[in-house]
Design a protein around this motif. Structure first.
Motif, PDB file in Angstrom:
ATOM      1  N   ASP A 256      24.832  78.751  12.588  1.00 48.61           N
ATOM      2  CA  ASP A 256      23.677  78.626  13.477  1.00 48.61           C
ATOM      3  C   ASP A 256      22.720  77.549  12.970  1.00 48.61           C
ATOM      4  O   ASP A 256      22.162  76.772  13.754  1.00 48.61           O
ATOM      5  CB  ASP A 256      22.929  79.959  13.588  1.00 48.61           C
ATOM      6  CG  ASP A 256      23.736  81.011  14.334  1.00 48.61           C
ATOM      7  OD1 ASP A 256      24.686  80.632  15.039  1.00 48.61           O
ATOM      8  OD2 ASP A 256      23.413  82.210  14.202  1.00 48.61           O
ATOM      9  N   VAL A 257      22.523  77.513  11.647  1.00 49.78           N
ATOM     10  CA  VAL A 257      21.656  76.484  11.062  1.00 49.78           C
ATOM     11  C   VAL A 257      22.265  75.101  11.271  1.00 49.78           C
ATOM     12  O   VAL A 257      21.580  74.148  11.656  1.00 49.78           O
ATOM     13  CB  VAL A 257      21.457  76.746   9.550  1.00 49.78           C
ATOM     14  CG1 VAL A 257      20.720  75.572   8.886  1.00 49.78           C
ATOM     15  CG2 VAL A 257      20.691  78.038   9.334  1.00 49.78           C
ATOM     16  N   TYR A 258      23.569  75.005  11.051  1.00 50.07           N
ATOM     17  CA  TYR A 258      24.249  73.717  11.213  1.00 50.07           C
ATOM     18  C   TYR A 258      24.145  73.239  12.663  1.00 50.07           C
ATOM     19  O   TYR A 258      23.911  72.054  12.921  1.00 50.07           O
ATOM     20  CB  TYR A 258      25.714  73.844  10.807  1.00 50.07           C
ATOM     21  CG  TYR A 258      26.449  72.522  10.767  1.00 50.07           C
ATOM     22  CD1 TYR A 258      26.307  71.662   9.683  1.00 50.07           C
ATOM     23  CD2 TYR A 258      27.258  72.134  11.828  1.00 50.07           C
ATOM     24  CE1 TYR A 258      26.968  70.442   9.651  1.00 50.07           C
ATOM     25  CE2 TYR A 258      27.925  70.919  11.811  1.00 50.07           C
ATOM     26  CZ  TYR A 258      27.775  70.083  10.711  1.00 50.07           C
ATOM     27  OH  TYR A 258      28.426  68.875  10.684  1.00 50.07           O
ATOM     28  N   LYS A 260      21.753  73.866  14.755  1.00 48.43           N
ATOM     29  CA  LYS A 260      20.381  73.387  14.966  1.00 48.43           C
ATOM     30  C   LYS A 260      20.206  71.976  14.402  1.00 48.43           C
ATOM     31  O   LYS A 260      19.527  71.139  15.009  1.00 48.43           O
ATOM     32  CB  LYS A 260      19.381  74.335  14.304  1.00 48.43           C
ATOM     33  CG  LYS A 260      19.269  75.701  14.953  1.00 48.43           C
ATOM     34  CD  LYS A 260      18.282  76.568  14.170  1.00 48.43           C
ATOM     35  CE  LYS A 260      18.265  77.997  14.664  1.00 48.43           C
ATOM     36  NZ  LYS A 260      17.370  78.851  13.841  1.00 48.43           N
ATOM     37  N   LEU A 261      20.824  71.727  13.244  1.00 48.06           N
ATOM     38  CA  LEU A 261      20.729  70.394  12.630  1.00 48.06           C
ATOM     39  C   LEU A 261      21.398  69.340  13.504  1.00 48.06           C
ATOM     40  O   LEU A 261      20.874  68.235  13.677  1.00 48.06           O
ATOM     41  CB  LEU A 261      21.362  70.407  11.233  1.00 48.06           C
ATOM     42  CG  LEU A 261      20.576  71.129  10.138  1.00 48.06           C
ATOM     43  CD1 LEU A 261      21.416  71.247   8.870  1.00 48.06           C
ATOM     44  CD2 LEU A 261      19.276  70.395   9.829  1.00 48.06           C
ATOM     45  N   GLU A 263      21.769  69.401  16.699  1.00 46.14           N
ATOM     46  CA  GLU A 263      20.894  69.154  17.849  1.00 46.14           C
ATOM     47  C   GLU A 263      19.685  68.313  17.456  1.00 46.14           C
ATOM     48  O   GLU A 263      19.291  67.381  18.166  1.00 46.14           O
ATOM     49  CB  GLU A 263      20.439  70.492  18.435  1.00 46.14           C
ATOM     50  CG  GLU A 263      19.572  70.365  19.664  1.00 46.14           C
ATOM     51  CD  GLU A 263      19.133  71.716  20.224  1.00 46.14           C
ATOM     52  OE1 GLU A 263      18.268  71.731  21.117  1.00 46.14           O
ATOM     53  OE2 GLU A 263      19.659  72.746  19.754  1.00 46.14           O
ATOM     54  N   LEU A 264      19.099  68.629  16.299  1.00 47.61           N
ATOM     55  CA  LEU A 264      17.912  67.905  15.831  1.00 47.61           C
ATOM     56  C   LEU A 264      18.236  66.445  15.527  1.00 47.61           C
ATOM     57  O   LEU A 264      17.492  65.529  15.901  1.00 47.61           O
ATOM     58  CB  LEU A 264      17.346  68.590  14.586  1.00 47.61           C
ATOM     59  CG  LEU A 264      16.098  67.946  13.970  1.00 47.61           C
ATOM     60  CD1 LEU A 264      14.900  68.105  14.908  1.00 47.61           C
ATOM     61  CD2 LEU A 264      15.780  68.568  12.611  1.00 47.61           C
ATOM     62  N   ASP A 274      10.068  70.020  11.883  1.00 46.23           N
ATOM     63  CA  ASP A 274      11.244  70.261  12.721  1.00 46.23           C
ATOM     64  C   ASP A 274      12.462  70.559  11.850  1.00 46.23           C
ATOM     65  O   ASP A 274      13.276  71.430  12.163  1.00 46.23           O
ATOM     66  CB  ASP A 274      11.537  69.035  13.594  1.00 46.23           C
ATOM     67  CG  ASP A 274      10.411  68.739  14.565  1.00 46.23           C
ATOM     68  OD1 ASP A 274       9.784  69.699  15.046  1.00 46.23           O
ATOM     69  OD2 ASP A 274      10.146  67.557  14.824  1.00 46.23           O
ATOM     70  N   LYS A 277      12.336  74.115  10.408  1.00 45.15           N
ATOM     71  CA  LYS A 277      12.590  75.158  11.395  1.00 45.15           C
ATOM     72  C   LYS A 277      14.081  75.432  11.568  1.00 45.15           C
ATOM     73  O   LYS A 277      14.472  76.546  11.916  1.00 45.15           O
ATOM     74  CB  LYS A 277      11.975  74.785  12.738  1.00 45.15           C
ATOM     75  CG  LYS A 277      10.448  74.943  12.777  1.00 45.15           C
ATOM     76  CD  LYS A 277       9.908  74.567  14.148  1.00 45.15           C
ATOM     77  CE  LYS A 277       8.395  74.724  14.182  1.00 45.15           C
ATOM     78  NZ  LYS A 277       7.831  74.324  15.496  1.00 45.15           N
ATOM     79  N   CYS A 278      14.901  74.417  11.329  1.00 45.21           N
ATOM     80  CA  CYS A 278      16.350  74.610  11.451  1.00 45.21           C
ATOM     81  C   CYS A 278      16.866  75.637  10.454  1.00 45.21           C
ATOM     82  O   CYS A 278      17.902  76.260  10.677  1.00 45.21           O
ATOM     83  CB  CYS A 278      17.081  73.278  11.234  1.00 45.21           C
ATOM     84  SG  CYS A 278      16.809  72.078  12.526  1.00 45.21           S
TER      85      CYS A 278
END
Length: 281
Positions: A256-258, A260-261, A263-264, A274, A277-278
């Motif tokens: 899930d963290v990966y 988010k990264l 996407e960021l 930002d 938050k990931c």
């Protein structure tokens, strides 16, 4: 003392009070501390919110089904009743449901004749013990003594499992923080800043000049596993984690963290907040 939730009415009939007193003495002797909303704990919020908060500190629940309603006439599923039906408090049902859904050790004891919901045999994966609450010594019977002992053993197992889960969660958080710091250090190794038209080292992909003031270009390429370079070989030989290792660990252990990264890093710009938050889980 281990906190347990005692689901019972605030007030019980006078002829049943002594049996309840004896039970509470027995629980204290077993180093179990019974907590009940309206008796040992008093609400500052809605009763349901308070119950949830108390349950978070408890390791088991004992449900006492005292008859609150006696129905002498009426229909059940369209069929006229032929004998009185005893119903316990609706809060017994609510509290038992909360405990059961959290897999908390549950012990259910009810007065003779109490039925419906959790007091129906087979409704939940736990045995319903039926006693005469007007008997002051009901809690001293061999079946109830044995049930309390088994329940206490399950409480010990529950606490051990919770402790291991907490330890695992703390270790997982420490590992994630370590990976975050590794990744942040790698991002700050090389500078890519359009304003100064500085070149990008192809062996290390992109990095941020200053995450605090915001990145000025997409960093999606940074998340690509590159062929092991001389730099990465030297990092590995020196015992330091390489970019590939950090990204692999993030993707495998914290997908899930990966995500988010990914996407960021596809965005045109982001800052340190930002990025942080990931890693919130």
């Amino acid at each position: 003392m281990t906190d347990i939730f005692l689901s019972r009415p605030t007030d019980v009939p006078e002829n049943q009070q002594q049996g309840l007193n004896n039970l509470q003495t027995l629980l204290n002797f077993a180093e179990l501390n019974p907590r009940t909303l309206g008796s040992t704990d008093y609400p500052n919020e809605s009763p349901l919110n308070e119950i949830i908060q108390i349950l978070q500190t408890c390791s088991g629940m004992l449900v006492l089904g005292y008859p609150k309603f006696i129905v002498e006439q009426g229909l059940v599923k369209g069929v006229k009743i032929t004998e009185p039906i005893k119903l316990a408090s609706e809060w017994n049902q609510i509290e038992a449901t909360l405990a059961y859904s959290s897999q908390m050790p549950l012990l259910i004891i009810c007065d003779k004749g109490v039925s419906f919901g959790f007091f129906d045999r087979g409704a939940a994966n736990c045995f319903v013990h039926e006693v005469d609450f007007s008997d002051p010594q009901w809690c001293m019977s061999v079946p109830i003594q044995g049930a309390i002992q088994k329940w206490k053993e399950r409480i010990a197992e529950y606490n051990k499992r919770k402790k291991n889960e907490t330890k695992h969660t703390e270790e997982s958080k420490r590992k994630l923080i370590s990976l975050k710091n590794d990744l942040l250090e790698m991002l700050e190794k090389k500078v890519y800043n359009k304003k100064h038209n500085q070149s990008v080292n192809p062996n290390f992909d992109y990095s941020a000049a200053n995450l605090g003031s915001g990145c000025v270009s997409p960093l999606s390429e940074f998340l690509h596993r590159n062929v092991e370079t001389a730099y990465e070989q030297n990092m590995r030989r020196s015992g330091n984690k390489t970019k590939n290792q950090v990204l692999n660990e993030l993707n495998e252990s914290y997908p899930d963290v990966y995500a988010k990264l990914v996407e960021l890093f596809d965005r045109e710009g982001f800052n340190k907040e930002d990025f942080d938050k990931c890693f919130e889980i």
